[in-house]
Design a protein around this motif. Sequence first.
Motif, mmCIF file in Angstrom:
data_model
loop_
_atom_site.group_PDB
_atom_site.id
_atom_site.type_symbol
_atom_site.label_atom_id
_atom_site.label_comp_id
_atom_site.label_asym_id
_atom_site.label_seq_id
_atom_site.Cartn_x
_atom_site.Cartn_y
_atom_site.Cartn_z
ATOM 1 N N GLU A 1 0.822 -1.219 0.000
ATOM 2 C CA GLU A 1 0.000 0.000 0.000
ATOM 3 C C GLU A 1 0.852 1.263 0.000
ATOM 4 O OE1 GLU A 1 -3.259 0.659 -0.278
ATOM 5 O OE2 GLU A 1 -3.800 -1.455 -0.445
ATOM 6 N N GLU A 2 1.838 1.325 0.869
ATOM 7 C CA GLU A 2 2.647 2.541 0.960
ATOM 8 C C GLU A 2 3.604 2.721 -0.209
ATOM 9 O OE1 GLU A 2 6.151 1.880 4.086
ATOM 10 O OE2 GLU A 2 4.206 1.182 4.826
ATOM 11 N N ASN A 3 3.770 1.683 -1.011
ATOM 12 C CA ASN A 3 4.651 1.772 -2.180
ATOM 13 C C ASN A 3 3.895 1.652 -3.503
ATOM 14 O OD1 ASN A 3 7.493 2.022 -1.216
ATOM 15 N ND2 ASN A 3 6.852 0.241 -0.029
ATOM 16 N N LYS A 4 2.629 1.964 -3.471
ATOM 17 C CA LYS A 4 1.801 1.861 -4.681
ATOM 18 C C LYS A 4 2.384 2.681 -5.827
ATOM 19 C CE LYS A 4 -2.967 2.376 -6.264
ATOM 20 N NZ LYS A 4 -3.072 3.521 -7.111
ATOM 21 N N LYS A 5 2.803 3.894 -5.567
ATOM 22 C CA LYS A 5 3.378 4.760 -6.622
ATOM 23 C C LYS A 5 4.646 4.139 -7.204
ATOM 24 C CE LYS A 5 0.975 8.818 -6.322
ATOM 25 N NZ LYS A 5 -0.254 8.520 -7.022
ATOM 26 N N LEU A 6 5.489 3.595 -6.341
ATOM 27 C CA LEU A 6 6.717 2.942 -6.792
ATOM 28 C C LEU A 6 6.388 1.767 -7.723
ATOM 29 C CD1 LEU A 6 9.817 2.320 -6.571
ATOM 30 C CD2 LEU A 6 9.210 0.881 -4.629
ATOM 31 N N ILE A 7 5.396 0.976 -7.359
ATOM 32 C CA ILE A 7 4.985 -0.164 -8.180
ATOM 33 C C ILE A 7 4.462 0.327 -9.525
ATOM 34 C CG2 ILE A 7 3.411 -2.139 -8.344
ATOM 35 C CD1 ILE A 7 3.481 -2.179 -5.215
ATOM 36 N N GLU A 8 3.657 1.369 -9.496
ATOM 37 C CA GLU A 8 3.129 1.931 -10.742
ATOM 38 C C GLU A 8 4.246 2.441 -11.645
ATOM 39 O OE1 GLU A 8 -1.343 3.355 -9.424
ATOM 40 O OE2 GLU A 8 0.317 4.771 -9.145
ATOM 41 N N GLU A 9 5.225 3.108 -11.075
ATOM 42 C CA GLU A 9 6.371 3.573 -11.864
ATOM 43 C C GLU A 9 7.148 2.388 -12.437
ATOM 44 O OE1 GLU A 9 8.732 6.203 -9.437
ATOM 45 O OE2 GLU A 9 7.019 7.527 -9.078
ATOM 46 N N PHE A 10 7.348 1.365 -11.636
ATOM 47 C CA PHE A 10 8.081 0.183 -12.083
ATOM 48 C C PHE A 10 7.351 -0.504 -13.240
ATOM 49 C CE2 PHE A 10 9.037 -4.370 -11.837
ATOM 50 C CZ PHE A 10 10.425 -4.347 -11.934
ATOM 51 N N LEU A 11 6.033 -0.619 -13.123
ATOM 52 C CA LEU A 11 5.226 -1.294 -14.146
ATOM 53 C C LEU A 11 4.826 -0.370 -15.295
ATOM 54 C CD1 LEU A 11 2.824 -3.295 -11.794
ATOM 55 C CD2 LEU A 11 4.830 -4.166 -13.031
ATOM 56 N N ASP A 12 4.921 0.930 -15.050
ATOM 57 C CA ASP A 12 4.516 1.957 -16.011
ATOM 58 C C ASP A 12 3.023 1.874 -16.342
ATOM 59 O OD1 ASP A 12 4.974 4.225 -17.536
ATOM 60 O OD2 ASP A 12 5.386 3.072 -19.374
ATOM 61 N N ILE A 13 2.237 1.545 -15.306
ATOM 62 C CA ILE A 13 0.777 1.541 -15.422
ATOM 63 C C ILE A 13 0.189 1.921 -14.069
ATOM 64 C CG2 ILE A 13 0.643 -0.233 -17.236
ATOM 65 C CD1 ILE A 13 -0.153 -2.230 -15.003
ATOM 66 N N GLU A 14 -1.060 2.380 -14.081
ATOM 67 C CA GLU A 14 -1.769 2.597 -12.829
ATOM 68 C C GLU A 14 -2.329 1.258 -12.357
ATOM 69 O OE1 GLU A 14 -4.624 5.751 -12.534
ATOM 70 O OE2 GLU A 14 -3.445 7.021 -13.897
ATOM 71 N N SER B 1 -4.632 -0.928 -9.126
ATOM 72 C CA SER B 1 -5.566 -0.901 -8.009
ATOM 73 C C SER B 1 -5.210 -2.081 -7.111
ATOM 74 C CB SER B 1 -6.995 -1.043 -8.527
ATOM 75 O OG SER B 1 -7.886 -1.214 -7.468
ATOM 76 N N LEU B 2 -4.996 -1.812 -5.839
ATOM 77 C CA LEU B 2 -4.641 -2.871 -4.901
ATOM 78 C C LEU B 2 -5.864 -3.276 -4.092
ATOM 79 C CD1 LEU B 2 -1.232 -1.480 -3.585
ATOM 80 C CD2 LEU B 2 -1.583 -3.279 -5.276
ATOM 81 N N GLU B 3 -6.126 -4.587 -4.045
ATOM 82 C CA GLU B 3 -7.236 -5.130 -3.278
ATOM 83 C C GLU B 3 -6.761 -6.353 -2.524
ATOM 84 O OE1 GLU B 3 -11.424 -5.982 -4.720
ATOM 85 O OE2 GLU B 3 -10.529 -4.929 -6.437
ATOM 86 N N ASN B 4 -7.111 -6.462 -1.267
ATOM 87 C CA ASN B 4 -6.777 -7.651 -0.481
ATOM 88 C C ASN B 4 -7.821 -8.722 -0.755
ATOM 89 O OD1 ASN B 4 -4.477 -6.616 0.791
ATOM 90 N ND2 ASN B 4 -5.715 -5.577 2.327
ATOM 91 N N LYS B 5 -7.432 -9.733 -1.525
ATOM 92 C CA LYS B 5 -8.363 -10.801 -1.885
ATOM 93 C C LYS B 5 -8.019 -12.124 -1.205
ATOM 94 C CE LYS B 5 -10.970 -8.990 -5.190
ATOM 95 N NZ LYS B 5 -12.376 -9.164 -5.363
ATOM 96 N N ASN B 6 -6.754 -12.485 -1.182
ATOM 97 C CA ASN B 6 -6.325 -13.773 -0.644
ATOM 98 C C ASN B 6 -5.909 -13.598 0.814
ATOM 99 O OD1 ASN B 6 -5.583 -16.435 -0.508
ATOM 100 N ND2 ASN B 6 -3.641 -16.161 -1.572
ATOM 101 N N VAL B 7 -6.891 -13.338 1.660
ATOM 102 C CA VAL B 7 -6.643 -13.000 3.057
ATOM 103 C C VAL B 7 -6.839 -14.233 3.947
ATOM 104 C CG1 VAL B 7 -7.336 -11.488 4.963
ATOM 105 C CG2 VAL B 7 -7.419 -10.643 2.611
ATOM 106 N N ALA B 8 -5.760 -14.648 4.599
ATOM 107 C CA ALA B 8 -5.794 -15.873 5.402
ATOM 108 C C ALA B 8 -6.860 -15.810 6.501
ATOM 109 C CB ALA B 8 -4.421 -16.132 6.018
ATOM 110 N N PHE B 9 -7.050 -14.650 7.097
ATOM 111 C CA PHE B 9 -8.003 -14.536 8.206
ATOM 112 C C PHE B 9 -9.444 -14.804 7.759
ATOM 113 C CE2 PHE B 9 -4.412 -11.887 9.633
ATOM 114 C CZ PHE B 9 -4.151 -12.529 10.836
#
Length: 144
Positions: free
Chosen positions: A86-99, A101-109
């Motif tokens: 979450e806190e590195n979303k911009k970094l990931i977008e820059e690395f991938l060169d796309i916008e 959306s992060l969603e927690n889907k595979n949540v163990a709890f």
Amino acid sequence: MFFQDLELWLTKHSLEKGGGKSDYNLDPLIKAYEQTFEHDFYLRWFKNELSRLTNIDIQKVKFDKGYDILENSKYKILFLKLEKLEENKKLIEEFLDIEISLENKNVAFKKWYGEVYAQFKNLPLMECEKKLLENPIFEKFGYK
């Protein structure tokens, strides 16, 4: 990984220790985790999978910024702690060169083992985990 394949590890442990029946409480989970689970899988994965396929040396990772990017003529890999997505979303977008959306889907709890997983996660570090954390690779990723 242990909880994702929980039934496999419990069955393997039960068969190796005499075939007793498990009721999914913490005691058999702890024993299976300590005695049967392949803790060094994580260490082997970098060499057997990532380095073998990409020829990128994991020993060169530096997490002084909380992440690192290693590359060679064919591959470019972003190393980032899952807990920091979450806190590195911009970094990931820059690395991938796309916008993205992060969603927690595979949540163990939220899975069938969620309640016992929560109890397990709250246990103090076990000796097998302490031993694993002594490996220099964990220091590279900021776990020391």
